[in-house]
Scaffold this motif. Structure first.
Motif: not given
Length: 541
Positions: A396-406
Motif C-alpha cells: 500500500e502507498i504509505a506517506i508519512a505526515a512529515s511528507q505533507v508540507t503544504s
C-alpha cells in the motif's frame, strides 16, 4: 356421576398388551381381543369381538375354518377326506361290498370291448381289434419286392408285390448296352496302362507308371509342356528352381479374399546364424497399411498372415514424393529438418537445444508478495533469463505526515479544513469546516433509578439545564401490556369462565385455563403429561 365413562387401556396397533397389573383390563383393536392381567405378570385373553365372531360364524354345514354347530335335529354336516379321526364313529355303511350303481367300462376305436363292473368281483374285458384292410398273404420273393404302407401307429394299412427287373443297362457315355442279370456275365476290360482284376466280389482297376496320379508321388524325369491352362487345387505349390520366368507384368495374390482377412505381399528367408524371415506386405489387421519388416523368427502361416510382433522394422532406401508422412517409429531429427520431438504442450514456449530435439520451456513459478490493488504500488520485480516475470511485491502507498508540507486537508477528503482548535471546546461543523464552540451548563451527576430527568438543550444539542423528579406510578397508570410470571403476573390477559388455572410448559410460561362442558369429566394427565379434562381413561399400550 351416573354419566361418567371409565375407559379401558387400549391399542390400535399392538395385538397383545404387556405389563398389565393383576386384574387390569385392556382391549386391542388390532387383534379384537379383551385381556386381563394375572398375578404372575402375564396376560390372558378373556373375550372380545374375535371370539364372538367365531361363535356367530358357527354353522352345521360343511364350511371350512368355522366352528361346528348342530342343527335343529342335533346333526352335523361334514365332508371328511383322508382325515385321521380319533374316537368312535357309529352308524351303518350301506352296500359296503359293492358299488351302489354298476359302471360300464369300454374301449372304442381300433380296439373295442365292454364290461359292466359293480366292484363286487373281478371282471375280464374282451378286446376285439378292427380289420386293417390288408389282405392276408405272402409278399416279396425272388422275382418280387413287397411294398408296404405303415400309418402313424405302426400298423400296415396296405401291401402289394412289385416285380423285379432282370436287365441291367450299361454305358461308357457314348455307347449303350444291356446285360441280363439272370443269364449274362458283365466283363471289365482294361486299356493302355490300366489293369483290371476281379476277386472276392470286387473289381479293382490299377494304373502303371506311364500314367500320372497323385497316389505314390510320381516324378516326371523329362520336360512337361502343358498347352492348356494348369489348374492346381491343392494347398501348396513348391517350385525348387533357380529361375522363374513369368510373362504377366501383374501377379494376383489373395484370390477370393472377400472379407479382407488376409495379408497381401511376399516374404523371403535368410540366415544370419539362424533362419530369419523378411516381408513386404499389406497388413489386413492394421487398416491395410503396407509394411517392410525384417528379422522375423516366425514364418508366415498358410493363411498368409504375418505377425509383426516377431519382426523388426526394415529400412527403405528411396526417394519419396508427395503424400502424407505419418506413423513414423521415431521423430524426425533437427539435423534432418524436424523438431526431434513427437509432441509439445499446447501453448508452451519452445527453445532450441543445439542439434538435439526442441524442448518445451517449463512454466515459471510466479510469486506475488502483497497485493496489487488500486491503492498499492509495485516495490520490486524479478525477471528470469527468458524475460518472464517470476516474482513481484506490492504494498500500500504509505506517506508519512512529515511528507505533507503544504495545504490543509479539506472536510471532503476526511480533514478538518483547520490548522488549530481552542483547547477544551466542543468541535462542530459550521458548513465549511470544523470549528470550536464554548461549553454551556453545569457539570454534575444526574438521575437515579427511582427518578426521572428534565433536560434542556441549546441549538447545538448541548445540555444547558437539568432537573430531577421522583418516579410515582399508580396501578391506574398501567394502560397497556401484561405482567409476565417473572414479574409476579399471570402472563395472560383473560381466562375462560369456570376454567381450572394451570401453569405453562415452562416455569415462566403464561398460565392458562383448562375447561370442559361435559358432565362427568375429571381433570387428568394425558400421555404427554399435559392436564386435560375427559372421562377416566385407562391409557394405551
Amino acid at each position: 356421576m351416573a354419566n361418567t365413562v371409565i375407559q379401558l387401556k387400549y391399542s390400535d396397533v399392538t395385538n397383545t398388551p404387556t405389563d398389565l397389573a393383576q386384574g387390569e383390563a385392556a382391549y386391542s383393536n388390532s387383534s379384537s381381543k379383551l385381556f386381563i392381567g394375572l398375578s404372575d405378570g402375564s396376560e390372558v385373553a378373556i373375550g372380545g369381538a374375535y371370539y364372538t365372531g367365531l361363535l356367530d360364524a358357527a354353522t352345521s354345514a360343511a364350511t371350512p375354518d368355522t366352528l361346528v354347530l348342530r342343527d335343529a335335529q342335533g346333526s352335523v354336516t361334514a365332508n371328511i377326506v383322508y382325515a385321521n379321526i380319533v374316537g368312535t364313529i357309529e352308524g351303518v355303511a350301506e352296500s359296503a361290498n359293492k358299488w351302489t350303481t354298476a359302471i360300464d367300462f369300454g374301449l372304442a376305436g381300433d380296439a373295442t370291448g365292454n364290461v359292466s363292473v359293480d366292484g363286487s368281483e373281478n371282471e375280464t374285458l374282451t378286446v376285439t381289434l378292427a380289420n386293417s384292410g390288408v389282405d392276408a398273404g405272402t409278399y416279396g420273393g425272388a422275382s418280387n419286392v413287397g411294398v408296404f404302407t405303415v400309418d402313424a401307429k405302426g400298423r400296415i394299412t396296405s401291401a402289394s408285390n412289385v416285380a423285379i427287373s432282370s436287365t441291367l443297362s450299361i454305358s461308357d457315355g457314348s455307347n449303350n448296352d444291356s446285360v441280363s442279370l439272370i443269364s449274362d456275365t458283365l466283363t471289365f476290360t482294361g486299356g493302355a496302362g490300366i489293369d483290371v482284376t476281379v476277386s472276392d466280389n470286387q473289381v479293382q482297376v490299377n494304373v502303371d507308371n506311364t500314367i500320372i496320379t497323385t497316389a505314390g508321388g510320381q516324378t516326371i524325369g523329362g520336360d512337361l509342356t502343358v498347352s492348356g491352362n494348369l489348374l492346381v487345387s491343392g494347398e501348396t505349390v513348391t517350385t525348387d528352381v533357380s529361375t522363374i520366368v513369368v510373362e504377366d507384368s501383374l501377379v494376383k495374390y489373395a484370390n477370393g479374399n472377400a472379407g479382407d482377412g488376409l495379408d497381401i505381399g511376399f516374404y523371403g528367408q535368410y540366415n544370419d546364424g539362424s533362419d530369419k524371415y523378411t516381408a513386404f506386405f499389406r497388413d489386413a489387421s492394421d487398416s491395410g497399411k503396407f509394411k517392410i519388416l525384417t528379422g522375423g523368427t516366425a514364418e508366415p502361416s498358410a493363411a498368409n498372415s504375418v505377425d509383426p510382433a516377431t519382426y523388426t522394422v526394415g529400412t527403405l532406401v528411396a526417394n519419396i514424393e508427395g503424400g502424407t508422412v505419418s506413423g513414423l517409429s521415431s521423430d524426425i531429427a533437427v539435423a534432418d529438418g524436424g523438431t526431434g520431438a513427437g509432441s509439445f504442450t499446447a501453448g508452451a514456449i519452445l527453445i532450441g537445444n543445439g542439434t538435439g530435439a526442441l524442448q518445451t520451456l517449463s512454466n515459471s513459478s510466479y510469486t506475488l508478495t502483497g497485493g496489487l490493488a488500486a491503492g498499492n504500488t509495485v516495490t520490486s520485480l524479478t525477471v528470469d533469463d527468458y524475460g518472464r516475470v517470476t516474482a513481484a511485491t506490492g504494498a500500500e502507498i504509505a506517506i508519512a505526515a512529515s511528507q505533507v508540507t503544504s495545504g490543509t486537508l479539506p472536510v471532503a477528503r476526511g480533514g478538518t479544513n483547520q490548522t488549530s482548535f481552542t483547547g477544551g471546546q466542543f468541535i462542530y461543523f459550521d458548513g465549511t469546516s470544523l470549528a470550536s464552540i464554548a461549553n454551556t451548563g453545569t457539570a454534575g451527576v444526574y438521575g437515579q433509578a427511582d427518578e426521572t430527568l428534565t433536560v434542556t438543550t441549546d441549538a447545538y444539542g448541548r445540555v444547558s439545564a437539568v432537573s430531577q423528579t421522583s418516579i410515582a406510578i399508580a396501578t391506574t397508570a398501567v394502560t397497556s401490556g401484561t405482567f409476565g410470571v417473572a414479574r409476579g403476573g399471570t402472563g395472560a390477559s383473560t381466562f375462560s369462565t369456570n376454567g381450572v388455572i394451570v401453569s405453562g410448559a415452562t416455569g415462566t410460561s403464561a398460565l392458562s385455563a383448562v375447561t370442559s362442558a361435559t358432565e362427568g369429566h375429571v381433570l387428568q394427565i394425558n400421555a404427554s403429561g399435559v392436564p386435560v379434562f375427559g372421562h377416566i381413561n385407562g391409557g394405551s399400550f
